[in-house]
Design an enzyme around this catalytic site. Sequence first.
Site: not given
Ligand code: IVH
Length: 657
Positions: A113, A115, A117, A219, A303, A395, A398, A413, A418
């Site tokens: 999945e 991740k 942010d 998730y 990551k 400015c 102008c 300005c 302008c």
């Molecule tokens: S699963 C124990 N799925 O990433 C497993 N986490 O660095 C629970 N996060 O604390 C997490 N996208 O806040 C999971 N598709 C995803 C995620 C995800 C972002 C975050 C989550 C977690 C952190 C871990």
Amino acid sequence: MSSISQKIETLREQLRRHEHLYYVLDAPELTDAEYDSMMRELKALEDAHPELDTEDSPTRRVGGKPREGFVKVQHSSPMLSLDNAMNEAELRDFDRRVRGLLGDGEEFRYVAELKFDGLSLAVHYRDGKLAQALTRGDGTTGEDVTENAKTIRSIPLRAPPEEVRGEVVFTKKAFEKLNEERAAEGLPVFANPRNAAAGSLRVLDPAITASRRLEYFAYVLIPPPPTQTETLKQLKEMGFRVGTQWHSCSDIEALVAFCKEWEEKRDSLPYEIDGVVCKLDSVAQQQRLGWTAKAPRWAIAYKFPPRQEETVVENIEVQVGRTGALTPVAHLRPVSISGVIVSRATLHNEDEIERLGVKIGDTVLVERSGDVIPKVVRVVKQGTESRAFRMPKACPVCDGEIVRAEGEAASRCININCPARLKETILHWAARGVMDIDGMGEALVDQLVDRGLVKNVADVYALKFDDLVNLERMGEKSAQKVLANIDRSRSAPLPRILNGLGISFVGERTAQLLAETFGDLKEIAAATEEELQQAEEVGPKVAQSVRKFFAEPHNQELIERLRGEKLCFTHEIKKREGGPLAGLTFVLTGTFPNLTRDDAKQRIEAAGGKVSGSVSKKTNYLVAGEEAGSKLDKARELEVAVIDEARLLEMIGGAAG
Ligand code: IVH
């Protein structure tokens, strides 16, 4: 069921459907304005019939009462984090460990999945209704942010599960817009969308969360179905937003391919991802592998490399925006950051430059994220001959005077003619969702302004075929098209014009509310600050800005010309007679815990009530805050009901937005 309650239920159902279409499926059927108007219709009915109001009505999304602080609550099970794999080799190590733990030849699948942010949020449901939302906190206990979470439209208010966990994120676009606004208002800018999401969820006033339009990706489902694949499918069926980009992988090669693919494609997403989460699909197998003290053994976060590079600030120049605000921009020695050449980074304003301590000649760390304008993270090394940036006195476009008003972060300005400001103003006027003049983009506006054909937005309506046809990149056909589009924009409704004028703090929504309250541009232009505040959501700051705009003689002239061009200056007034406080007179005294006096007055009036300055027999309620004085004695003497702020808000309908 009475016809009113039927009407209310129908509206709720429709709104829920449209929310799902918009926020979860990304397939809206209504425009924002149509959606807003449906929401307002429901709110008005609920206000008039408090007995039919329910906790899970879509109107609750506009933001409940502000809180005093967050309550700490223990999680149903710890919210642990994940171990990281920083590169492909570490990901392959993870796969080896998993196979070792499962035992020789046992079959299994992974789910990969994105991740997200953002920050994680656990949402609890009781009897099918959203009951509590908790931030991760320290993993064991989180903070109760229920009221704020309710404003996030991709979190259903009604859903069948016990608990859902997921990530709250800020879209890149919303993030940039928010930072622009904050920089212009002299507020500190957020470093990245994640901080903005955290900052928006952890505010005491849910109305602020509501205005920020956060998103939620789910998730985790508790109790879990037998597989993660099933979790994602069920979450989606329950109405949650699930990342559409996930993949069931039969082996490590498929997993690696998915990770590489998204490392390449991350910029194509409207929100930030910082990696890929790889999970063992079967919950039974997850349980066999178990957890270390800090993370599950059955999952890992692959990551992406950070998108930061060092480079030298070669110069700092300023850009002039629509409001005349000067934005300092760092010109960088070009550097490739994960495949994209970066040569500029925004510095927002002087305060930000000071906070970073950055000077011309310094080596800085620059971060690029998606399509967001790159930014300077920090100074890495001072240049040997570095030189401080000074805001220019005149400015750069102008030569007009530059002023930094007291308490403001932005230098501006102040020449309203302008050319730089003018170009931005015309572009905004012509933009989609404003006056919708197709074909009037940057290339055309630059030429129109540079050749002196357009000196304000009214001039756009005086353009002739001959003016256009000789411009670069303009044929007969396109000139005719642009003219037709300009002509068509004459019938744009008043809220669009108001938005198009580019008055500070007056965006789409405020423009709509002003138009509905006053019904005529003439009335808005003539209104005092106090009168302006009778419009819903218009506080002292907005009122002052509107007043200032219409007090300016150039702007008055502009309005007259637009009237001459037959633009539509009237709008249907929304009657609020049926408001929950209709027919009631209030007197305010003392200091309230959350609302200012002006806020309170505005809200009472918006709900149909009246506010008077002194207590008399005609007064229905005295709203008393701390240090209430003689008015309180008078009210007691006349046996007028005395209430506090909380009760007032309850009578209005609870929404502090
Ligand atoms: S699963 C124990 N799925 O990433 C497993 N986490 O660095 C629970 N996060 O604390 C997490 N996208 O806040 C999971 N598709 C995803 C995620 C995800 C972002 C975050 C989550 C977690 C952190 C871990």
